[in-house]
Enzyme design. Structure first.
Site, PDB file in Angstrom:
ATOM      1  N   HIS A 205       0.826  -1.210   0.000  1.00 63.10           N
ATOM      2  CA  HIS A 205       0.000   0.000   0.000  1.00 63.10           C
ATOM      3  C   HIS A 205       0.860   1.259   0.000  1.00 63.10           C
ATOM      4  O   HIS A 205       0.580   2.217  -0.745  1.00 63.10           O
ATOM      5  CB  HIS A 205      -0.919  -0.011   1.223  1.00 63.10           C
ATOM      6  CG  HIS A 205      -1.692   1.259   1.396  1.00 63.10           C
ATOM      7  ND1 HIS A 205      -2.765   1.599   0.600  1.00 63.10           N
ATOM      8  CD2 HIS A 205      -1.535   2.292   2.277  1.00 63.10           C
ATOM      9  CE1 HIS A 205      -3.244   2.772   0.973  1.00 63.10           C
ATOM     10  NE2 HIS A 205      -2.514   3.207   1.999  1.00 63.10           N
ATOM     11  N   ASN A 313      11.609  11.705  14.364  1.00 61.26           N
ATOM     12  CA  ASN A 313      10.207  11.579  14.768  1.00 61.26           C
ATOM     13  C   ASN A 313       9.804  12.742  15.676  1.00 61.26           C
ATOM     14  O   ASN A 313       8.715  13.304  15.549  1.00 61.26           O
ATOM     15  CB  ASN A 313      10.000  10.239  15.479  1.00 61.26           C
ATOM     16  CG  ASN A 313       8.560  10.004  15.887  1.00 61.26           C
ATOM     17  OD1 ASN A 313       7.713   9.676  15.072  1.00 61.26           O
ATOM     18  ND2 ASN A 313       8.278  10.184  17.175  1.00 61.26           N
ATOM     19  N   ARG A 362       0.233   4.288  12.832  1.00 56.26           N
ATOM     20  CA  ARG A 362       0.367   5.713  13.108  1.00 56.26           C
ATOM     21  C   ARG A 362      -0.855   6.186  13.874  1.00 56.26           C
ATOM     22  O   ARG A 362      -1.946   5.611  13.747  1.00 56.26           O
ATOM     23  CB  ARG A 362       0.514   6.498  11.791  1.00 56.26           C
ATOM     24  CG  ARG A 362       1.878   6.309  11.149  1.00 56.26           C
ATOM     25  CD  ARG A 362       1.949   6.916   9.768  1.00 56.26           C
ATOM     26  NE  ARG A 362       1.163   6.153   8.804  1.00 56.26           N
ATOM     27  CZ  ARG A 362       1.278   6.289   7.487  1.00 56.26           C
ATOM     28  NH1 ARG A 362       2.138   7.144   6.983  1.00 56.26           N
ATOM     29  NH2 ARG A 362       0.527   5.562   6.679  1.00 56.26           N
ATOM     30  N   GLY A 372       7.120  10.076   6.861  1.00 58.56           N
ATOM     31  CA  GLY A 372       6.861   8.972   7.767  1.00 58.56           C
ATOM     32  C   GLY A 372       5.841   7.996   7.240  1.00 58.56           C
ATOM     33  O   GLY A 372       4.821   8.382   6.689  1.00 58.56           O
ATOM     34  N   GLY A 374       5.385   5.005   9.302  1.00 57.83           N
ATOM     35  CA  GLY A 374       5.034   4.157  10.445  1.00 57.83           C
ATOM     36  C   GLY A 374       6.011   3.050  10.727  1.00 57.83           C
ATOM     37  O   GLY A 374       5.675   2.112  11.458  1.00 57.83           O
TER      38      GLY A 374
END
Length: 415
Positions: A205, A313, A362, A372, A374
């Protein structure tokens, strides 16, 4: 109490006790039956001596002494050996007694059936006792071994692909311990398979988005439109994102495979590594007085990746400055280096502080934010566990909004 506990935790002791108990009962019953048979034989073959007196018609004793019946077949009559008081030995012979029927006639007690007389009676009794012991011991051993059969069937089903199969864990013996180990292994394998399936589904995905954007850009270029600098930057950004995603997926897969070689182990200066990464993202570095020199044994590129992921992060979600606090905890073999990265972002709800370390997970609403996919925090925990450490999320201790991510690593013992 300890003896009972030993028997309750050792299957072979219980089987041994059941067998020994059965054999002991069988031996006692056989000995008892043998004794009864021997007494019957001795009574039939050699009765005890009796006092006998032979008198004449006037009642005067003619012969007195000890009489003993000599062995012999019943059909030949009875022979008595009489040892008189004067030392002489006499023999008294009587012919076999003949039965006479009719009322008032002599009566002889009926003899037992041949299959009840020795040795047939002993054999029948021995057979019945053996059958009773077998019937008594078999349910005990059968109950103990039924769990092994259940475990065997579960292992067969698990090998056929049913990863959800589990075994009852009742008891405290070896079979119960084996069942617990099987259930733990099965749960671990099922979790790994689920994680791999989730990794594949999420990776496909996530890979689809940058590939779609790149394909659309190529189609626009093929239509004769001259690419603008912004368009080229977008293509380069998508390629960089795709390359980073592939790199993180490959690294996550290699970390899951324990046998994979991740690099050379060496002594790493955690203070220098933290200072370099903080300078790269503009974070503040706070070193405790007892943490001026901290060394951990590990793979340099992996530990650098873990610290970088925590800082990036924090930078992605922080509304202000971020800081890395470096300290030491414990003494001797239990000494650990603790890297605490704190931000001023929205924070992480307590219910989500473990889930954010799952691959591709997430927080709600975070998937639309810039950058990002995850995998960053999942890689941090995998790297920490690979080095014998841990990683978790907590709240700030100064009461300000934000979150703190803690990376703990075992320190190298100084020589």
């Amino acid at each position: 109490m300890s003896l009972f506990r030993a028997f309750s935790q050792r299957l072979y002791l219980r089987i041994w006790l059941a067998v020994v108990g059965g054999v002991a009962v069988l031996t006692l019953l056989v000995g008892w039956a043998w004794r009864i048979a021997a007494e019957q034989n001795s009574q039939a073959m050699a009765p005890p001596p009796r006092e006998i007196v032979l008198r004449n018609a006037t009642g005067e004793p003619l012969l007195a002494g000890q009489a003993m019946r000599l062995p012999g077949p019943p059909e030949e009559g009875i022979t008595m050996r009489i040892e008189a008081a004067d030392g002489n030995v006499y023999h008294l012979q009587m012919s076999p007694r003949r039965e006479r029927g009719g009322p008032g006639g002599p009566h002889r007690s009926p003899e037992a059936a041949f299959w009840l007389r020795p040795p047939f009676g002993f054999l029948w009794m021995l057979g019945l006792v053996s059958l009773a012991v077998v019937v008594g011991v078999f349910p005990i051993i059968r109950r103990l071994l039924q769990r092994l059969e259940m475990l065997q069937r579960s292992v067969q089903r698990f090998g056929e692909g049913d990863l959800s199969v589990r075994v009852p864990e009742g008891g405290q013996d070896e079979v119960a311990d084996l069942a617990r180990q099987f259930n733990a292994s099965a749960a671990r394998i099922e979790a790994l398979m689920t994680a791999h399936k989730s990794l594949l589904a999420n990776a496909s995905h996530e890979l689809r988005s940058p590939l779609t954007r790149i394909r659309m850009g190529l189609e626009l270029m093929g239509a004769g439109n001259a690419p603008s600098p912004a368009f080229r930057e977008e293509i380069e950004r998508n390629i960089t994102e795709l390359d980073q995603l592939i790199d993180e997926i490959l690294l996550a897969s290699r970390l899951d495979a324990r046998e994979a070689d991740m690099g050379t182990l060496e002594a790493i200066d955690l203070v220098g590594l933290a200072a370099e990464e903080c300078a790269r993202v503009g974070a503040e570095l706070d070193i405790a007085p007892d943490a001026v020199t901290l060394e951990a044994r590990g793979v340099a590129k992996l530990l650098r990746r873990a610290v970088r992921n925590l800082l990036e992060n924090a930078r992605r979600y922080s509304q202000g400055a971020i800081e890395l606090q470096l300290s030491r905890e414990g003494q001797g073999p239990d000494a650990r280096a603790v890297l605490r990265v704190c931000d001023h972002g929205p924070g992480v709800p307590p219910a989500q502080r473990e889930r954010i370390f799952e691959p591709f997970y997430r927080l709600p609403g975070a998937s639309e934010r810039e950058g990002g996919v995850g995998l960053g925090l999942a890689l941090v925990r995998s790297i920490a566990q690979r080095h014998g450490g841990s990683a978790h999320c907590t709240h700030r201790t100064d009461g300000q909004p934000g979150a703190c991510f803690v990376l703990a690593l075992p320190l190298t013992l100084s020589k």
